[in-house]
Design an enzyme around this catalytic site. Structure first.
Site, mmCIF file in Angstrom:
data_model
loop_
_atom_site.group_PDB
_atom_site.id
_atom_site.type_symbol
_atom_site.label_atom_id
_atom_site.label_comp_id
_atom_site.label_asym_id
_atom_site.label_seq_id
_atom_site.Cartn_x
_atom_site.Cartn_y
_atom_site.Cartn_z
ATOM 1 C CG HIS A 174 -2.082 0.888 1.074
ATOM 2 N ND1 HIS A 174 -2.042 2.228 1.359
ATOM 3 C CD2 HIS A 174 -3.325 0.623 0.604
ATOM 4 C CE1 HIS A 174 -3.227 2.744 1.085
ATOM 5 N NE2 HIS A 174 -4.016 1.798 0.627
ATOM 6 C CG ASP A 207 -8.233 -4.465 -3.548
ATOM 7 O OD1 ASP A 207 -9.459 -4.350 -3.633
ATOM 8 O OD2 ASP A 207 -7.438 -3.549 -3.810
HETATM 9 C C1 LIG Z 1 -0.459 -0.575 -4.060
HETATM 10 C C2 LIG Z 1 0.911 -0.347 -4.659
HETATM 11 C C3 LIG Z 1 0.784 0.183 -6.092
HETATM 12 C C4 LIG Z 1 1.648 0.697 -3.810
HETATM 13 O O1 LIG Z 1 2.877 0.785 -4.345
HETATM 14 P P1 LIG Z 1 3.952 1.909 -4.029
HETATM 15 O O2 LIG Z 1 3.619 2.750 -2.879
HETATM 16 O O3 LIG Z 1 4.168 2.630 -5.288
HETATM 17 O O4 LIG Z 1 5.146 1.015 -3.565
HETATM 18 P P2 LIG Z 1 6.404 0.747 -4.425
HETATM 19 O O5 LIG Z 1 6.004 0.407 -5.816
HETATM 20 O O6 LIG Z 1 7.307 1.894 -4.233
HETATM 21 O O7 LIG Z 1 6.998 -0.555 -3.746
HETATM 22 C C5 LIG Z 1 7.935 -0.545 -2.697
HETATM 23 C C6 LIG Z 1 8.612 -1.916 -2.648
HETATM 24 O O8 LIG Z 1 7.644 -2.894 -2.304
HETATM 25 C C7 LIG Z 1 7.490 -3.840 -3.361
HETATM 26 N N1 LIG Z 1 6.082 -4.144 -3.493
HETATM 27 C C8 LIG Z 1 5.040 -3.305 -3.285
HETATM 28 N N2 LIG Z 1 3.899 -3.956 -3.461
HETATM 29 C C9 LIG Z 1 4.218 -5.219 -3.803
HETATM 30 C C10 LIG Z 1 3.470 -6.353 -4.105
HETATM 31 N N3 LIG Z 1 2.158 -6.307 -4.123
HETATM 32 N N4 LIG Z 1 4.117 -7.501 -4.410
HETATM 33 C C11 LIG Z 1 5.447 -7.560 -4.407
HETATM 34 N N5 LIG Z 1 6.223 -6.510 -4.109
HETATM 35 C C12 LIG Z 1 5.617 -5.353 -3.815
HETATM 36 C C13 LIG Z 1 8.038 -3.171 -4.599
HETATM 37 O O9 LIG Z 1 8.478 -4.086 -5.568
HETATM 38 C C14 LIG Z 1 9.151 -2.375 -4.002
HETATM 39 O O10 LIG Z 1 10.206 -3.261 -3.703
HETATM 40 P P3 LIG Z 1 11.716 -2.878 -4.013
HETATM 41 O O11 LIG Z 1 11.991 -1.651 -3.197
HETATM 42 O O12 LIG Z 1 12.484 -4.087 -3.594
HETATM 43 O O13 LIG Z 1 11.761 -2.598 -5.485
HETATM 44 C C15 LIG Z 1 1.727 -1.654 -4.674
HETATM 45 O O14 LIG Z 1 1.889 -2.127 -3.366
HETATM 46 C C16 LIG Z 1 1.101 -2.722 -5.563
HETATM 47 O O15 LIG Z 1 1.338 -2.722 -6.771
HETATM 48 N N6 LIG Z 1 0.312 -3.650 -4.977
HETATM 49 C C17 LIG Z 1 -0.377 -4.657 -5.757
HETATM 50 C C18 LIG Z 1 -1.677 -4.119 -6.298
HETATM 51 C C19 LIG Z 1 -2.719 -3.942 -5.234
HETATM 52 O O16 LIG Z 1 -2.930 -4.810 -4.411
HETATM 53 N N7 LIG Z 1 -3.380 -2.799 -5.284
HETATM 54 C C20 LIG Z 1 -4.450 -2.483 -4.356
HETATM 55 C C21 LIG Z 1 -4.054 -1.353 -3.468
HETATM 56 S S1 LIG Z 1 -5.277 -1.047 -2.228
#
Ligand SMILES: CC(C)(COP(=O)(O)OP(=O)(O)OC[C@H]1O[C@@H](n2cnc3c(N)ncnc32)[C@H](O)[C@@H]1OP(=O)(O)O)[C@@H](O)C(=O)NCCC(=O)NCCS
Length: 381
Positions: free
Chosen positions: A265, A316
């Site tokens: 998140h 989710d």
């Molecule tokens: C929600 C989301 C977009 C937030 O992402 P964000 O704040 O941009 O976080 P980042 O993309 O900067 O991720 C930070 C780290 O966590 C990892 N990470 C974050 N969510 C992850 C996931 N669902 N699975 C695997 N790794 C994940 C990233 O790869 C990154 O790792 P790294 O530093 O080793 O490269 C992200 O967690 C995600 O894509 N989740 C899956 C989709 C989802 O469930 N969405 C519903 C949200 S309510």
């Protein structure tokens, strides 16, 4: 070639940027807490009905018994949608995504709403009630049209959430199902300045109408990084299908730098407080319908992802198995999220109108300047 010199700081993804003040909800990412109008979600979930929460989001206080009864009746009475919208639904190709139909139908509702262009307080409140009531009907009708089943009218004995389930499935939800669908709606109702809420507020800030802002919100929610994740969670659970396969599947995903849907998140650095409630009902309902393995697989995924990446389930993740147990088809999960979040979007839209300033950020231009124009006769690649 000239370059532009700008001292602008770009915050990619607007992470931690406060774009406005709000009283509607607060997401405390450090402590894993969520507040609606100052009330902790743990004190509301399973205690307040969805209608009470909608009233709270729009009025900054909970309703009295009489107010709730009037509000609930108005909402249930507002669930009817224009026949033209039903006709449009019938014309849509059967493989189009339900979120696309919902987005189109909400846009179409604006054409038949007598208050569309009235963005004053009373016009907005009338539309707000209609929209929160009509969105569940659109979703239920779409499903029944596609199944070639007769469309159902709302039952005045049920609230919005239970009526949605009844009109979708055709069977009245029992007491536990009524409680759980209401809980899903309560937990998804609002969540700070998430991408879809921000989108809705940007549209409202141009003083465009409420329907337009909702259409934008639905479009933003549809993406798999936002509300589209719950459907992908169910797909993953189906692919794994067996608790013994979880370890290899998840490790493979992580090794290939793939995201595990339903985890992580932008704001929460600890567990999403909504996941606690959904996990409980995921276990209870999966067991009840004889699909306990779906909960077992989910729980195993949670442990592995936590250990490997220190990332927790978001709203989710367990919502997928809960919706599955309620008999909601997989490709409709995000529409349920949209139905619930429409109340939060509307609260934010009204807050935006109440103290508006056009949301118009800037960007840091990194392109070239002063390029010589070459006429088409002399142009080569
Ligand atoms: C929600 C989301 C977009 C937030 O992402 P964000 O704040 O941009 O976080 P980042 O993309 O900067 O991720 C930070 C780290 O966590 C990892 N990470 C974050 N969510 C992850 C996931 N669902 N699975 C695997 N790794 C994940 C990233 O790869 C990154 O790792 P790294 O530093 O080793 O490269 C992200 O967690 C995600 O894509 N989740 C899956 C989709 C989802 O469930 N969405 C519903 C949200 S309510």
């Amino acid at each position: 070639m000239n370059e532009v010199k700008q001292e602008k700081v770009v915050v990619r993804g607007l992470e931690d940027v406060a774009a406005a003040e709000t009283r509607i909800s607060y997401v405390d990412g450090v402590n894993g807490q969520l507040f609606y109008q100052g009330y902790n979600i743990h004190d509301i979930a399973e205690k307040a009905s969805y209608e009470e929460v909608v009233f709270l989001l729009w009025n900054a206080r909970f309703p009295t018994k009489d107010e709730l009864s009037t509000f609930r009746s108005k909402l249930v009475a507002g669930m009817r949608i224009p026949s033209q919208v039903v006709e449009m639904i019938k014309l849509t190709p059967p493989n189009s995504h339900p979120m696309s139909i919902l987005r189109t139908a909400v846009s179409m509702l604006s054409i038949y709403d007598p208050d569309t262009e009235d963005i004053g307080i009373s016009g907005n409140l009338r539309k707000a009630i209609r929209l929160v009531a009509q969105i569940p009907t659109i979703i239920a009708d779409l499903h029944r049209v596609r199944k070639r089943q007769p469309l159902l009218s709302p039952d005045p004995n049920f609230g919005i959430a239970a009526n949605f389930l009844y009109m979708l499935r055709g069977t009245p939800p029992d007491e536990l199902e009524q409680k759980v669908i209401d809980l899903i709606m309560v937990l998804h109702a609002d969540h700070g300045f998430n991408a879809s809420t921000f989108t809705a507020r940007v549209i409202a800030s141009t003083l465009s109408d409420m329907h337009s802002a909702l259409v934008g919100g639905i479009g933003a929610l549809k993406g798999p990084l936002h509300g589209g994740a719950n459907q992908k969670v169910m797909k993953m659970l189906r692919e794994i299908d067996n608790v013994d396969m979880v370890q290899a599947y998840i490790e493979g995903m992580l090794e290939n730098k793939k995201r595990i849907m339903g985890f992580g998140h932008r704001v929460y650095r600890v567990e999403d407080p909504r996941a606690r409630h959904l996990r409980k009902y995921s276990e209870l309902l999966s067991e009840r319908i004889g699909k306990r393995h779906l909960f077992e697989i989910s729980h195993r995924i949670e442990k592995i992802v936590k250990n490997a990446k220190d990332i927790y389930p978001n709203v989710d993740f367990y919502s997928a198995t809960v919706q599955n147990a309620l008999g909601i088809p997989e490709d409709y999960y995000c529409t349920v999220f949209a139905a619930a979040r429409s109340s939060g979007w509307i609260a934010h839209i009204m807050e935006q109108y109440g103290d508006n300033r056009l949301i118009r950020p800037t960007s840091k231009y990194i392109g070239e300047m002063g390029r010589p124009f070459i006429s088409i006769e002399n142009r080569t690649i």
